[in-house]
Design an enzyme around this catalytic site. Structure first.
Site, PDB file in Angstrom:
ATOM      1  N   HIS B 269      12.343 -36.097  30.641  1.00  0.00           N
ATOM      2  CA  HIS B 269      12.358 -35.816  32.080  1.00  0.00           C
ATOM      3  C   HIS B 269      11.024 -36.188  32.734  1.00  0.00           C
ATOM      4  O   HIS B 269      10.983 -36.957  33.703  1.00  0.00           O
ATOM      5  CB  HIS B 269      12.662 -34.329  32.287  1.00  0.00           C
ATOM      6  CG  HIS B 269      12.656 -33.883  33.724  1.00  0.00           C
ATOM      7  ND1 HIS B 269      13.805 -33.716  34.448  1.00  0.00           N
ATOM      8  CD2 HIS B 269      11.634 -33.594  34.569  1.00  0.00           C
ATOM      9  CE1 HIS B 269      13.496 -33.334  35.687  1.00  0.00           C
ATOM     10  NE2 HIS B 269      12.180 -33.241  35.776  1.00  0.00           N
ATOM     11  N   GLU B 270       9.938 -35.645  32.181  1.00  0.00           N
ATOM     12  CA  GLU B 270       8.626 -35.909  32.794  1.00  0.00           C
ATOM     13  C   GLU B 270       8.256 -37.384  32.658  1.00  0.00           C
ATOM     14  O   GLU B 270       7.626 -37.962  33.552  1.00  0.00           O
ATOM     15  CB  GLU B 270       7.546 -35.006  32.188  1.00  0.00           C
ATOM     16  CG  GLU B 270       7.806 -33.501  32.349  1.00  0.00           C
ATOM     17  CD  GLU B 270       8.031 -33.056  33.796  1.00  0.00           C
ATOM     18  OE1 GLU B 270       7.529 -33.717  34.722  1.00  0.00           O
ATOM     19  OE2 GLU B 270       8.740 -32.039  33.998  1.00  0.00           O
ATOM     20  N   HIS B 273       9.621 -39.304  35.511  1.00  0.00           N
ATOM     21  CA  HIS B 273       8.729 -39.250  36.678  1.00  0.00           C
ATOM     22  C   HIS B 273       7.568 -40.230  36.515  1.00  0.00           C
ATOM     23  O   HIS B 273       7.198 -40.941  37.450  1.00  0.00           O
ATOM     24  CB  HIS B 273       8.128 -37.838  36.822  1.00  0.00           C
ATOM     25  CG  HIS B 273       9.065 -36.813  37.390  1.00  0.00           C
ATOM     26  ND1 HIS B 273       9.651 -36.938  38.616  1.00  0.00           N
ATOM     27  CD2 HIS B 273       9.486 -35.608  36.900  1.00  0.00           C
ATOM     28  CE1 HIS B 273      10.399 -35.853  38.874  1.00  0.00           C
ATOM     29  NE2 HIS B 273      10.323 -35.040  37.835  1.00  0.00           N
ATOM     30  N   GLU B 299      12.924 -37.009  41.578  1.00  0.00           N
ATOM     31  CA  GLU B 299      13.775 -36.266  40.656  1.00  0.00           C
ATOM     32  C   GLU B 299      14.963 -37.113  40.211  1.00  0.00           C
ATOM     33  O   GLU B 299      15.473 -36.949  39.106  1.00  0.00           O
ATOM     34  CB  GLU B 299      14.247 -34.978  41.345  1.00  0.00           C
ATOM     35  CG  GLU B 299      14.644 -33.883  40.416  1.00  0.00           C
ATOM     36  CD  GLU B 299      13.525 -33.365  39.523  1.00  0.00           C
ATOM     37  OE1 GLU B 299      12.321 -33.549  39.837  1.00  0.00           O
ATOM     38  OE2 GLU B 299      13.856 -32.776  38.478  1.00  0.00           O
TER      39      GLU B 299
END
Lengths: 507, 507
Positions: B269-270, B273, B299
Site C-alpha cells: 500500500h505505502e 503511494h 489513495e
C-alpha cells in the site's frame, strides 16, 4: 525602564532566542538524518533544505531587534550578577550576536549548500578510494574557510576565527606552543613503550555478532547514565553525538564484526558527549547556554569516559564478567587481565579513531599542522594526500596504503570548515586528566565505586562541576572553577606515564 | 514587460517557490523522524520546532512579494498555454497563495504546536487504552478545525474547506451522495458474501520471523518499481508515506510476527503511494506541482497496488513461489489457490487498516459521518467513543472491546484537523478500479505480464497518465484525461462483484 517593561522585553528576548535554538535543532535533525538514514538520492535536496534553514537561522541571529533587546535588558543591571542565569544568557547571546553580525547571510547559505554536496561526494570518494573526486569540493571548502576568517580582520592568525567557533578564546599560537610541549614529552614516551613487546589483542579480533555487540553497548552506556528515553543510538559511517533538545540527544556508532573494540570505545566515547549534554540544566533549553561549552571541554568528557574510565581495570572489573557471559565462546577463557591489556594495546597505526591513547595525539597534531599550512597558503589541496602521507611516515613511521586510510578517513574537512576543530581532541585529552584528578581529590572513592558498577559519584561530580553549566561559563572559567588551575599538560602526562609504565614496563 | 525582465521575475518566483517547497520538506523530515525514531523526551521540543517552521513556511507562502510576482508573470500570456508547465506552476501556486492568505500565521503555529503534543499523547493514550487522556486535546483539535473552516466563510458546508485541503474541488454534499450510493450497493453485497463460509486464513497466522518478512517485502516493492536509492522503508506504529524531494521518498510499515498479511499489504500500500511520487516529473521538484494531486488520487494508487494488483491471482502466480521459498516450513504445503483465498478473506472486523476490500469502505463512511457530526456540533468529543461503538454495531455488527481497537485506532484525528481526510480512502478505492479499467483497455496484456513478474506495462501506463503530472491537473481533470469519464462507482462495484462472486459463490 520599569519592571513591567523590562519583563516584557525579557520575554521577547527569550522568544527570539528560542526560535534560534529551534532552527538550529532542526538543522541538527537534518544532519543526523543525512548521516544515518537518508538515501543517496536525497543529498541534493538536503543541501537546499540546509541552505534555506541556515539562511533563516542566520537572519534570526542577526536581526536588529535582537540586538536592541540585548542592549535593553543589559542596561538594567540591578538583578544581573555575573553568575546569574539571566546575565549569562545575555552575555553569551550578545557575544554570538556580535559574531554572527560579521558574517553575511549569503555566505552561510552558500556554505551549507556546498557542505551538503561535499559530504555526499566524500562518502563516494571514500568508498571508491579516490581523493581526486572530492578534491575540487575541498578547494572550495578551503576558499570558504578563508572567506569566513576574513570576516574577522582583527584576528592575529587566519585560523583564530575558526578556532573561536569551537574553542572560544584559544589562539592558534597558544595551541601550537601547547602541542609542541606535549609532543616533546609524548614522542620519546611512545618510543619507549613501543619498544616493549606489544600486548596481545587477538581476543578482540574474533567474530562477534553485530547485534549482540550493540546490545552490550546499550547496557554499558545506560549504566554510565545515558538515558534512552531522552536519546537513541544508531549506526553511522562516522560516529557522532548530536542534540536537538534537553530530551532528545542522539549518538551514533559503528560496529566491526571482527573487532570488538570498535563498537565498545566508539559508543562509550559518544555516550560521554551525550551524558554531558543530558546533564545541562534543563532550564537552559531554548537559550544559548544549552550547549556544551567548547570542543575541548566536550572532548574531555568523551575521552574521560572512553579512556580514563572505559579502559580502566575498575570499569572492566564490573563489566567484564557481563561481557564474558554474552560472548562465552570468544571470551570464556580470556582473563580480565589479558582483556585489560588487549584494550590498552599500544601500536603506531593509520586511523585516528582506532588509535590508542598514547599515539592518538600524534594523529591530531598532524591534522592541526596541515590545516594551518592549508589556511596559510603554504600547502595546496592537490598536494594534501602527499603531505599527509609524508607526515605519517615522519611522525608515526607508517605510510597509508591508500587515501581511504589516509586523508579521506575523517569526516571533518568534508563536513565543516578546514581549521578549528581537530585541536579540540587533544585539548580534550589534556583536560580529561585534569578534571579526573580534581574529581578524585573531591571523591577518592570513585574508582572503588566503579568496581561495583556505581557511576553515581563520578557522574555527580561531573554534573555539578561541568555538565550543569552548559555554556554559562567559558571553557577557561570551567577549568579554573572545577580544578583550581588553568589548562596544563602535567596531569595528563602523569596519568599516561603511570598507566603505561604499569602496563608495559613493570611486567 | 520585456523578455529579460519577465525572465528575471520568473527566476525570482521559482526561488520563492523552492524555499516554500524546502521548508515543507523540512517539516516532513521532522514528522517522519517523530513517527519512526524520536525518543519520547523529544516530543515537546519537536512541537516547538514544527511550530517555528510552520510559521516561517506560512510567512513565505503569504509574502506579498510572492503575490506580486505571480501577478506579474501571469499577466504575460503569450507563452502560457493551460497545459504548459509554467502556466500550471503559476496556476497552482496562485491558488495556494490565495488560500494561504486567508489563514493567519499565528493560527498555523498554534496548530503545529498543538498537533505535536496531541500526537504524543495519542500514542500514550492508545498504549494505555485511555481515550480520556487525549480527549481534551481532541476538543481543542475540533475547535481549531472549526476555526480553520471559519477562514473560508463563503463555503457551503463547514467541512468543505477541510476537504479542499486534500481533495480540492470536492464538496461534503457530493461525497455524502456518492457514499450513500455506494453504501446502498455495498451493504447487501457484504451480507451476501459473509453469509458464505469464510475462507481459511490460518496459513497467514503462523510465526513468521520479523526480519524475513521485511526482507521479502523489500524484494516485492523493488520489483513493483520502488527505488531504494531514492527512498527507504522503516517501521512505525502507523504506516505512512512521506516525500522530501524527488530523490527522497520514504515509507513506513508495521510487522506482526503472527500475521503475515499485516506487513505484506501495509508495505505494498505505502509503496503504491511512493511509486506515484517517485514517478512525478522530476523537473517539477521545488514547485507546487511536485506533489500527488489529491488524497483520492493518491489513495487510488496505493489501493490499486495493494488490492487490485497485490491481492490478485496474477501477482501471486509470480511471487508466491518466492514467498514459499523464504518460508518453506510455514507455506510449503499451502497451495497458491489456498493462499489466494486466504489473502482475500472477507470478515466484518474492527480495525480499518486490517479490513478486507469489501468491508473497508464501511469503516471509512463511519468516520466521515462522525467527522461531519462533530464539525456540525451534533456530536460532542466526550460522546465520540460511544457514537463510534454504536455505529460499529449498526454497520458492522461488532462492538469494539476497548478504545484502542475503537476510536483510538487511527492516527488521523490525532495528527491533523478533524475532517477532510478519511473521504480520500473511499474515493481512492472507487478511482482505483476506474484507472485500472482504463489501463487494461489501453494495454490488455498487463495481467499476463504481471504473471511473469513484469510490472513495466502497468507502471508505464500509470506514469504516463497519472504519476508524471504531479499536481499539474486537478483530480477531476486527471480522471477525465486518464479514463475519458468522470468519477463513477460502477467500475469499482463491477470489479468487486466479479472478484468476490468468483471467490465465494462459484465454489
Amino acid at each position: 525602564m520599569g519592571g513591567k517593561i523590562l519583563y516584557k522585553k525579557w520575554q521577547c528576548l527569550k522568544k527570539r532566542l528560542r526560535e534560534i535554538y529551534d532552527l538550529e535543532s532542526v538543522i541538527a535533525v537534518l544532519t543526523w538524518d543525512q548521516n544515518t538514514h537518508m538515501p543517496p538520492g536525497g543529498a541534493e535536496a538536503r543541501g537546499k533544505q540546509l541552505s534555506v534553514l541556515g539562511e533563516l537561522a542566520h537572519q534570526k541571529k542577526t536581526a536588529p531587534e535582537l540586538g536592541e533587546l540585548l542592549e535593553a535588558v543589559e542596561s538594567e543591571p540591578p538583578f544581573l550578577s555575573y553568575d546569574s542565569d539571566q546575565a549569562s544568557i545575555v552575555r553569551v547571546a550578545k557575544r554570538q550576536y556580535l559574531e554572527a553580525q560579521k558574517v553575511s547571510t549569503g555566505f552561510i547559505s552558500r556554505f551549507y549548500e556546498h557542505i551538503a554536496k561535499t559530504n555526499q561526494i566524500w562518502m563516494e570518494a571514500r568508498e571508491s578510494n579516490d581523493f581526486g573526486k572530492v578534491a575540487p569540493c575541498l578547494e572550495k571548502t578551503l576558499d570558504l574557510s578563508r572567506e569566513y576568517a576574513s570576516f574577522f580582520p582583527e584576528s592575529e592568525h587566519i585560523a583564530d576565527p575558526l578556532i573561536n567557533r569551537s574553542d572560544y578564546g584559544m589562539k592558534a599560537s597558544d595551541i601550537q606552543e601547547l602541542f609542541h610541549q606535549l609532543r616533546r614529552q609524548l614522542v620519546p614516551f611512545v618510543d619507549e613503550i613501543t619498544q616493549q613487546p606489544a600486548s596481545d589483542r587477538s581476543c578482540l579480533l574474533q567474530a562477534y555478532p553485530v547485534q549482540k555487540q550493540l546490545d552490550f553497548c546499550k547496557e554499558v552506556i545506560a549504566k554510565m547514565g545515558f538515558d534512552f528515553r531522552r536519546g537513541r543510538l544508531d549506526l553511522a559511517m562516522h560516529p557522532f553525538m548530536i542534540g536537538f533538545a534537553a530530551g532528545d540527544i542522539r549518538i551514533t556508532t559503528r560496529v566491526k564484526e571482527q573487532d570488538l573494540s570498535e563498537v565498545l570505545f566508539s559508543t562509550i566515547h559518544e555516550a560521554g558527549h551525550a551524558i554531558y549534554e543530558m546533564g545541562i540544566n534543563p532550564a537552559y533549553e531554548g537559550t544559548p547556554l544549552h550547549n556544551g561549552i567548547s570542543c575541548g571541554v566536550h572532548e574531555s568528557q568523551s575521552r574521560l569516559w572512553e579512556n580514563i574510565i572505559g579502559r580502566s581495570r575498575e570499569f572492566w572489573s564490573y563489566f567484564y564478567p557481563k561481557l564474558q557471559a554474552r560472548f562465552p565462546s570468544q571470551l570464556g577463557n580470556v582473563s580480565l587481565d589479558d582483556f585489560y591489556r588487549a584494550i590498552n594495546h599500544v601500536e603506531r597505526s593509520l586511523i585516528r579513531t582506532d588509535a590508542d591513547e598514547l599515539t592518538y595525539n600524534l594523529h591530531v597534531i598532524i591534522r592541526f599542522d596541515l590545516e594551518l599550512a592549508l589556511l596559510e597558503g603554504k600547502l595546496q589541496i592537490r598536494d594534501l594526500p602527499e603531505a599527509w602521507n609524508e607526515r605519517y611516515k615522519t611522525d608515526l613511521g607508517l605510510v597509508p596504503p591508500n587515501d581511504r586510510d589516509g586523508v579521506l578517513q575523517d569526516i571533518h574537512w568534508y563536513f565543516d570548515f578546514i581549521g578549528g576543530v581537530f585541536q579540540g581532541y587533544t585539548l580534550g585529552n589534556i583536560l580529561s586528566s585534569q578534571f579526573y584528578q580534581a574529581a578524585l581529590k573531591a571523591c577518592p572513592e570513585i574508582p572503588e565505586q566503579i568496581v561495583h558498577g556505581n557511576f553515581v559519584p563520578l557522574h555527580a561530580w561531573l554534573k555539578e562541576n561541568i555538565y550543569q553549566h552548559g555554556s554559562k561559563y567559558t571553557a577557561a572559567e570551567i577549568v579554573e572553577r572545577a580544578t583550581g588551575s588553568s589548562l596544563a599538560i602535567e596531569p595528563y602526562m602523569e596519568y599516561l606515564r603511570k598507566k603505561y609504565y604499569n602496563l608495559y614496563l613493570s611486567r
